[in-house]
Design a protein around this motif. Structure first.
Motif, PDB file in Angstrom:
ATOM      1  N   SER A   1       2.593  -0.235   3.676  1.00  0.00           N
ATOM      2  CA  SER A   1       3.211  -1.564   3.683  1.00  0.00           C
ATOM      3  C   SER A   1       3.496  -2.091   5.083  1.00  0.00           C
ATOM      4  O   SER A   1       3.580  -3.298   5.281  1.00  0.00           O
ATOM      5  CB  SER A   1       4.505  -1.557   2.860  1.00  0.00           C
ATOM      6  OG  SER A   1       5.435  -0.652   3.417  1.00  0.00           O
ATOM      7  N   ASP A   2       3.622  -1.216   6.057  1.00  0.00           N
ATOM      8  CA  ASP A   2       3.910  -1.669   7.423  1.00  0.00           C
ATOM      9  C   ASP A   2       2.654  -1.778   8.284  1.00  0.00           C
ATOM     10  O   ASP A   2       2.722  -1.863   9.503  1.00  0.00           O
ATOM     11  CB  ASP A   2       4.943  -0.764   8.089  1.00  0.00           C
ATOM     12  CG  ASP A   2       4.479   0.679   8.228  1.00  0.00           C
ATOM     13  OD1 ASP A   2       3.450   1.051   7.610  1.00  0.00           O
ATOM     14  OD2 ASP A   2       5.155   1.447   8.940  1.00  0.00           O
ATOM     15  N   ALA A   3       1.475  -1.785   7.642  1.00  0.00           N
ATOM     16  CA  ALA A   3       0.206  -1.922   8.368  1.00  0.00           C
ATOM     17  C   ALA A   3      -0.569  -3.107   7.813  1.00  0.00           C
ATOM     18  O   ALA A   3      -0.485  -3.421   6.628  1.00  0.00           O
ATOM     19  CB  ALA A   3      -0.633  -0.650   8.225  1.00  0.00           C
TER      20      ALA A   3
ATOM     21  N   ALA B   1     -12.944  -1.140   1.003  1.00  0.00           N
ATOM     22  CA  ALA B   1     -12.546   0.064   0.263  1.00  0.00           C
ATOM     23  C   ALA B   1     -11.144   0.550   0.627  1.00  0.00           C
ATOM     24  O   ALA B   1     -10.456   1.125  -0.212  1.00  0.00           O
ATOM     25  CB  ALA B   1     -13.556   1.178   0.521  1.00  0.00           C
ATOM     26  N   LEU B   2     -10.711   0.336   1.878  1.00  0.00           N
ATOM     27  CA  LEU B   2      -9.449   0.923   2.333  1.00  0.00           C
ATOM     28  C   LEU B   2      -8.306  -0.061   2.542  1.00  0.00           C
ATOM     29  O   LEU B   2      -7.158   0.366   2.679  1.00  0.00           O
ATOM     30  CB  LEU B   2      -9.685   1.702   3.630  1.00  0.00           C
ATOM     31  CG  LEU B   2     -10.560   2.942   3.490  1.00  0.00           C
ATOM     32  CD1 LEU B   2     -10.819   3.576   4.849  1.00  0.00           C
ATOM     33  CD2 LEU B   2      -9.915   3.944   2.547  1.00  0.00           C
ATOM     34  N   GLU B   3      -8.582  -1.350   2.579  1.00  0.00           N
ATOM     35  CA  GLU B   3      -7.515  -2.311   2.867  1.00  0.00           C
ATOM     36  C   GLU B   3      -6.351  -2.188   1.889  1.00  0.00           C
ATOM     37  O   GLU B   3      -5.186  -2.237   2.276  1.00  0.00           O
ATOM     38  CB  GLU B   3      -8.055  -3.739   2.878  1.00  0.00           C
ATOM     39  CG  GLU B   3      -7.024  -4.735   3.373  1.00  0.00           C
ATOM     40  CD  GLU B   3      -7.652  -6.032   3.808  1.00  0.00           C
ATOM     41  OE1 GLU B   3      -7.114  -6.630   4.750  1.00  0.00           O
ATOM     42  OE2 GLU B   3      -8.666  -6.442   3.229  1.00  0.00           O
TER      43      GLU B   3
END
Length: 78
Positions: A50-52, A43-45
């Motif tokens: 952008s830097d994670a 659900a959260l990916e």
């Protein structure tokens, strides 16, 4: 690696009816922390900045706000 102590208060002090099966935080013997929470990788990916990123062996876990707030006093500064 072993669990040294709970960080924060037990689930029963946060309103868990059974006193178990709720988010929880633990300090480990190697200095790391273990988290029990709701698995939310799928659900959260796509919401990660952008830097994670996460490795294949990592999961995104949701812990309630109350759990973290009530653990704040027990989290070491360093």
């Amino acid at each position: 690696m072993k669990i040294l102590r709970r960080i924060g208060v037990p689930p029963s002090a946060r309103g868990s009816a059974s006193g178990a099966n709720c988010p929880d935080l633990f300090e480990l013997s190697d200095g790391n922390f273990a988290v029990i929470g709701t698995e939310a990788t799928e659900a959260l990916e796509g919401e990660l900045p952008s830097d994670a990123s996460r490795a294949d062996y990592e999961r995104i876990v949701v812990v309630s706000r109350e759990t973290l707030i009530r653990a704040k006093a027990d989290i070491p500064d360093a």
